[in-house]
Enzyme design. Structure first.
Site, PDB file in Angstrom:
ATOM      1  N   GLY A  29      15.132  -2.800   4.646  1.00  0.00           N
ATOM      2  CA  GLY A  29      14.678  -3.827   3.848  1.00  0.00           C
ATOM      3  C   GLY A  29      13.149  -3.588   3.483  1.00  0.00           C
ATOM      4  O   GLY A  29      12.655  -2.488   3.601  1.00  0.00           O
ATOM      5  N   TYR A  30      12.610  -4.569   2.840  1.00  0.00           N
ATOM      6  CA  TYR A  30      11.548  -4.510   2.220  1.00  0.00           C
ATOM      7  C   TYR A  30      10.597  -5.486   2.683  1.00  0.00           C
ATOM      8  O   TYR A  30      10.780  -6.527   2.605  1.00  0.00           O
ATOM      9  CB  TYR A  30      11.456  -4.623   0.674  1.00  0.00           C
ATOM     10  CG  TYR A  30      12.184  -3.274   0.038  1.00  0.00           C
ATOM     11  CD1 TYR A  30      11.308  -2.094  -0.419  1.00  0.00           C
ATOM     12  CD2 TYR A  30      13.431  -3.386   0.245  1.00  0.00           C
ATOM     13  CE1 TYR A  30      12.059  -1.262  -0.816  1.00  0.00           C
ATOM     14  CE2 TYR A  30      14.189  -1.949  -0.376  1.00  0.00           C
ATOM     15  CZ  TYR A  30      13.381  -1.008  -0.850  1.00  0.00           C
ATOM     16  OH  TYR A  30      13.986  -0.011  -1.395  1.00  0.00           O
ATOM     17  N   ILE A  31       9.288  -5.202   3.127  1.00  0.00           N
ATOM     18  CA  ILE A  31       8.180  -5.930   3.437  1.00  0.00           C
ATOM     19  C   ILE A  31       7.584  -6.346   2.321  1.00  0.00           C
ATOM     20  O   ILE A  31       6.957  -7.619   2.375  1.00  0.00           O
ATOM     21  CB  ILE A  31       7.209  -5.449   4.883  1.00  0.00           C
ATOM     22  CG1 ILE A  31       8.079  -5.010   6.009  1.00  0.00           C
ATOM     23  CG2 ILE A  31       6.037  -6.009   4.911  1.00  0.00           C
ATOM     24  CD1 ILE A  31       7.432  -4.317   7.012  1.00  0.00           C
ATOM     25  N   GLU A  83      11.661  -9.108   3.438  1.00  0.00           N
ATOM     26  CA  GLU A  83      12.123 -10.061   2.585  1.00  0.00           C
ATOM     27  C   GLU A  83      13.540 -10.289   2.513  1.00  0.00           C
ATOM     28  O   GLU A  83      14.184  -9.516   3.092  1.00  0.00           O
ATOM     29  CB  GLU A  83      11.542  -9.683   1.089  1.00  0.00           C
ATOM     30  CG  GLU A  83       9.997  -9.652   0.856  1.00  0.00           C
ATOM     31  CD  GLU A  83       9.669  -9.047  -0.390  1.00  0.00           C
ATOM     32  OE1 GLU A  83      10.714  -8.360  -1.292  1.00  0.00           O
ATOM     33  OE2 GLU A  83       8.582  -8.680  -0.817  1.00  0.00           O
TER      34      GLU A  83
END
Length: 163
Positions: A29-31, A83
């Site tokens: 996932g992407y912060i 996100e």
């Protein structure tokens, strides 16, 4: 600064599976996933990683990359900060000549997409092309994992306007 130099290709058949030395399941996932700056959390098998990537150069082959291994429990905690959208894939490692190709087979909303990347020491380094390589997509933003998280393959695979 650590520099990542790689080229990316679509994969045209599944012959890479028989050629693979190993495979592992990856969730990421992407912060932060703004264009040119990403902060990624990855769980690969039972290990966690935090990765920061900078903007690509004009050709899309080179960019800054910093990665740090994390305990699994910390990576799982950080995943909760990511996100919306998640990348789920199996990565196959395929040695061809002096290089190792990383072939990613995607699942979920990106099902049907298979891409191969090869890391190089320089942008003009020669490498042996395995038969499973198809069209080169280096630098095409729609094939970046951070884009696939927001606009999955199943939403654009039949729409050439996306990306």
């Amino acid at each position: 600064m650590a520099q990542e130099i790689e080229r990316k290709f679509l994969v045209k058949d599944d012959s890479y599976r028989k050629m693979a030395d190993s495979s592992s399941r990856i969730r990421q996932g992407y912060i932060c996933s703004i264009r040119g700056r990403t902060v990624r959390v990855r769980i690969r098998d039972a290990k966690g990683y935090l990765t920061i990537k900078g903007p690509s150069n004009a050709s899309g082959t080179s960019r800054y990359e910093w990665e740090h291994e994390l305990p699994l429990d910390e990576a799982e905690e950080l995943m909760r900060l990511c996100e919306p959208g998640m990348i789920d894939k199996t990565r196959y490692l395929v040695k061809v000549g002096n290089h190792t190709f990383e072939v990613d087979e995607f699942y979920g909303d990106n099902e049907g997409l298979v891409v191969a990347e090869v890391e190089l020491k320089s942008e003009d380094e020669a490498f042996e092309r395995p038969d499973f390589l198809g069209e080169e997509v280096t630098g095409q933003v729609k094939y970046y994992n951070s884009f696939l998280m927001k606009v999955p393959y199943n939403r654009w695979k039949n729409d050439p306007e996306i990306g």
